[in-house]
Write a protein that holds these residues in place. Structure first.
Motif, PDB file in Angstrom:
ATOM      1  N   UNK A  62       0.872  -1.233   0.003  1.00 58.63           N
ATOM      2  CA  UNK A  62       0.075  -0.061   0.117  1.00 58.63           C
ATOM      3  C   UNK A  62       0.817   1.387   0.067  1.00 58.63           C
ATOM      4  N   UNK A  63       1.958   0.934  -0.169  1.00 62.58           N
ATOM      5  CA  UNK A  63       3.070   2.352  -0.057  1.00 62.58           C
ATOM      6  C   UNK A  63       2.928   3.157  -1.429  1.00 62.58           C
ATOM      7  N   UNK A  64       2.411   2.553  -2.567  1.00 60.31           N
ATOM      8  CA  UNK A  64       2.508   3.154  -3.819  1.00 60.31           C
ATOM      9  C   UNK A  64       1.233   2.794  -4.544  1.00 60.31           C
ATOM     10  N   UNK A  65       0.524   3.822  -5.074  1.00 61.99           N
ATOM     11  CA  UNK A  65      -0.638   3.699  -5.834  1.00 61.99           C
ATOM     12  C   UNK A  65      -0.572   4.513  -7.087  1.00 61.99           C
ATOM     13  N   UNK A  66      -1.865   4.627  -7.979  1.00 64.50           N
ATOM     14  CA  UNK A  66      -2.160   5.160  -9.103  1.00 64.50           C
ATOM     15  C   UNK A  66      -3.529   5.283  -9.321  1.00 64.50           C
ATOM     16  N   UNK A  67      -3.841   6.378 -10.262  1.00 54.11           N
ATOM     17  CA  UNK A  67      -5.251   6.555 -10.409  1.00 54.11           C
ATOM     18  C   UNK A  67      -5.523   6.764 -11.743  1.00 54.11           C
ATOM     19  N   UNK A  68      -6.643   6.526 -12.294  1.00 55.82           N
ATOM     20  CA  UNK A  68      -6.862   7.210 -13.723  1.00 55.82           C
ATOM     21  C   UNK A  68      -7.044   8.718 -13.669  1.00 55.82           C
ATOM     22  N   UNK A  69      -6.874   9.220 -14.652  1.00 55.63           N
ATOM     23  CA  UNK A  69      -7.008  10.833 -14.532  1.00 55.63           C
ATOM     24  C   UNK A  69      -8.369  11.169 -14.176  1.00 55.63           C
ATOM     25  N   UNK A  70      -9.228  10.373 -14.734  1.00 54.77           N
ATOM     26  CA  UNK A  70     -10.886  10.567 -14.472  1.00 54.77           C
ATOM     27  C   UNK A  70     -11.309  10.580 -13.211  1.00 54.77           C
ATOM     28  N   UNK A  71     -10.399   9.838 -12.151  1.00 49.85           N
ATOM     29  CA  UNK A  71     -10.972   9.692 -10.863  1.00 49.85           C
ATOM     30  C   UNK A  71     -10.028  10.180  -9.883  1.00 49.85           C
ATOM     31  N   UNK A  72      -8.828  10.720 -10.141  1.00 51.50           N
ATOM     32  CA  UNK A  72      -7.899  10.971  -9.452  1.00 51.50           C
ATOM     33  C   UNK A  72      -8.467  12.431  -8.697  1.00 51.50           C
ATOM     34  N   UNK A  73      -8.196  12.358  -7.444  1.00 50.42           N
ATOM     35  CA  UNK A  73      -8.689  13.359  -6.330  1.00 50.42           C
ATOM     36  C   UNK A  73     -10.155  12.940  -5.808  1.00 50.42           C
ATOM     37  N   UNK A  74     -10.731  11.916  -6.412  1.00 49.51           N
ATOM     38  CA  UNK A  74     -11.983  11.893  -6.183  1.00 49.51           C
ATOM     39  C   UNK A  74     -12.126  10.311  -5.472  1.00 49.51           C
ATOM     40  N   UNK A  75     -11.261   9.451  -5.798  1.00 46.91           N
ATOM     41  CA  UNK A  75     -11.302   7.989  -5.403  1.00 46.91           C
ATOM     42  C   UNK A  75     -10.069   7.580  -4.779  1.00 46.91           C
ATOM     43  N   UNK A  76     -10.201   6.910  -3.756  1.00 51.38           N
ATOM     44  CA  UNK A  76      -8.990   6.384  -3.044  1.00 51.38           C
ATOM     45  C   UNK A  76      -8.770   4.649  -2.732  1.00 51.38           C
ATOM     46  N   UNK A  77      -7.915   4.035  -3.304  1.00 47.83           N
ATOM     47  CA  UNK A  77      -7.469   2.705  -3.252  1.00 47.83           C
ATOM     48  C   UNK A  77      -6.811   2.457  -1.952  1.00 47.83           C
ATOM     49  N   UNK A  78      -7.185   1.478  -1.402  1.00 49.60           N
ATOM     50  CA  UNK A  78      -6.366   1.130  -0.108  1.00 49.60           C
ATOM     51  C   UNK A  78      -6.553  -0.461   0.154  1.00 49.60           C
ATOM     52  N   UNK A  79      -5.761  -0.933   0.970  1.00 51.74           N
ATOM     53  CA  UNK A  79      -5.731  -2.294   1.408  1.00 51.74           C
ATOM     54  C   UNK A  79      -5.377  -2.617   3.021  1.00 51.74           C
ATOM     55  N   UNK A  80      -5.984  -3.860   3.072  1.00 55.57           N
ATOM     56  CA  UNK A  80      -5.557  -4.192   4.610  1.00 55.57           C
ATOM     57  C   UNK A  80      -5.264  -5.819   4.189  1.00 55.57           C
ATOM     58  N   UNK A  81      -3.899  -5.915   4.533  1.00 55.49           N
ATOM     59  CA  UNK A  81      -3.251  -7.389   4.218  1.00 55.49           C
ATOM     60  C   UNK A  81      -3.564  -8.375   5.446  1.00 55.49           C
ATOM     61  N   UNK A  82      -3.935  -7.688   6.771  1.00 59.11           N
ATOM     62  CA  UNK A  82      -4.297  -8.529   7.623  1.00 59.11           C
ATOM     63  C   UNK A  82      -5.638  -9.086   7.827  1.00 59.11           C
ATOM     64  N   UNK A  83      -6.512  -8.273   6.879  1.00 58.06           N
ATOM     65  CA  UNK A  83      -7.602  -8.891   6.507  1.00 58.06           C
ATOM     66  C   UNK A  83      -8.227  -9.572   5.222  1.00 58.06           C
ATOM     67  N   UNK A  84      -7.126  -9.564   4.376  1.00 57.74           N
ATOM     68  CA  UNK A  84      -7.195  -9.770   2.756  1.00 57.74           C
ATOM     69  C   UNK A  84      -8.289  -9.051   2.255  1.00 57.74           C
ATOM     70  N   UNK A  85      -8.236  -7.837   2.313  1.00 66.16           N
ATOM     71  CA  UNK A  85      -9.095  -6.858   1.871  1.00 66.16           C
ATOM     72  C   UNK A  85      -8.571  -5.815   1.086  1.00 66.16           C
ATOM     73  N   UNK A  86      -9.497  -5.382  -0.006  1.00 69.76           N
ATOM     74  CA  UNK A  86      -9.156  -4.326  -0.895  1.00 69.76           C
ATOM     75  C   UNK A  86     -10.048  -3.335  -1.124  1.00 69.76           C
ATOM     76  N   UNK A  87     -10.078  -1.938  -0.997  1.00 70.06           N
ATOM     77  CA  UNK A  87     -11.247  -1.020  -0.872  1.00 70.06           C
ATOM     78  C   UNK A  87     -10.899  -0.106  -1.837  1.00 70.06           C
ATOM     79  N   UNK A  88     -11.985   0.549  -2.442  1.00 68.36           N
ATOM     80  CA  UNK A  88     -12.143   1.664  -3.046  1.00 68.36           C
ATOM     81  C   UNK A  88     -13.105   2.806  -2.640  1.00 68.36           C
ATOM     82  N   UNK A  89     -12.599   3.865  -2.062  1.00 71.30           N
ATOM     83  CA  UNK A  89     -13.537   4.793  -1.617  1.00 71.30           C
ATOM     84  C   UNK A  89     -13.728   5.805  -2.796  1.00 71.30           C
ATOM     85  N   UNK A  90     -15.039   5.953  -3.063  1.00 72.89           N
ATOM     86  CA  UNK A  90     -15.619   6.766  -4.193  1.00 72.89           C
ATOM     87  C   UNK A  90     -16.171   8.210  -3.791  1.00 72.89           C
ATOM     88  N   UNK A  91     -15.692   9.085  -3.876  1.00 70.92           N
ATOM     89  CA  UNK A  91     -16.490  10.501  -3.371  1.00 70.92           C
ATOM     90  C   UNK A  91     -16.712  11.349  -4.601  1.00 70.92           C
TER      91      UNK A  91
END
Length: 124
Positions: A55-84
């Motif tokens: 989770x130290x590095x990420x990247x976004x499409x220009x169309x969603x940059x600044x609005x979406x946030x990707x994250x992960x929790x390796x202890x829970x085997x989960x990936x997330x996408x927060x969309x605002x």
């Protein structure tokens, strides 16, 4: 081999928010780079975001940059996408995907494993 299941999609008004989740099983989650892609009817599947192993590095499409946030929790085997601040053009079937191979991480063909998708519909 890893099995991926997305959830959290739904119907929202423009300007609203959603948080998508992707649950991984059957593999060592931390060994995979993870991505989110989306596909609308009549269009090709397109890149949304990726995140590296820790989770130290990420990247976004220009169309969603600044609005979406990707994250992960390796202890829970989960990936997330927060969309605002969602827009009607964000409406699509959203997929999470996994790859263990370094490459052009915006390229959907790099990814080996895919979830079934979760529908996001943004009304105007």
């Amino acid at each position: 081999q890893v099995h991926l299941v997305e959830s959290g999609g739904g119907l929202v008004q423009a300007g609203g928010s959603l948080r998508l989740s992707c649950a991984a099983s059957g593999g060592t989650f931390s060994r995979y780079i993870m991505g989110w892609f989306r596909q609308s009817p009549g269009k090709e599947r397109e890149f949304v975001a990726f995140i590296d192993w820790s989770g130290s590095s990420d990247d976004y499409a220009d169309s969603v940059k600044g609005r979406f946030t990707i994250s992960r929790d390796n202890t829970k085997n989960m990936l997330y996408l927060q969309m605002n601040n969602l827009k009607p053009e964000d409406s699509a079937l959203y997929y999470c995907a996994a790859t263990s191979t370094l490459g052009t991480l915006r390229d959907k063909y790099l990814y080996d494993f895919w979830g079934q998708g979760t529908q996001v519909t943004v009304s105007s």
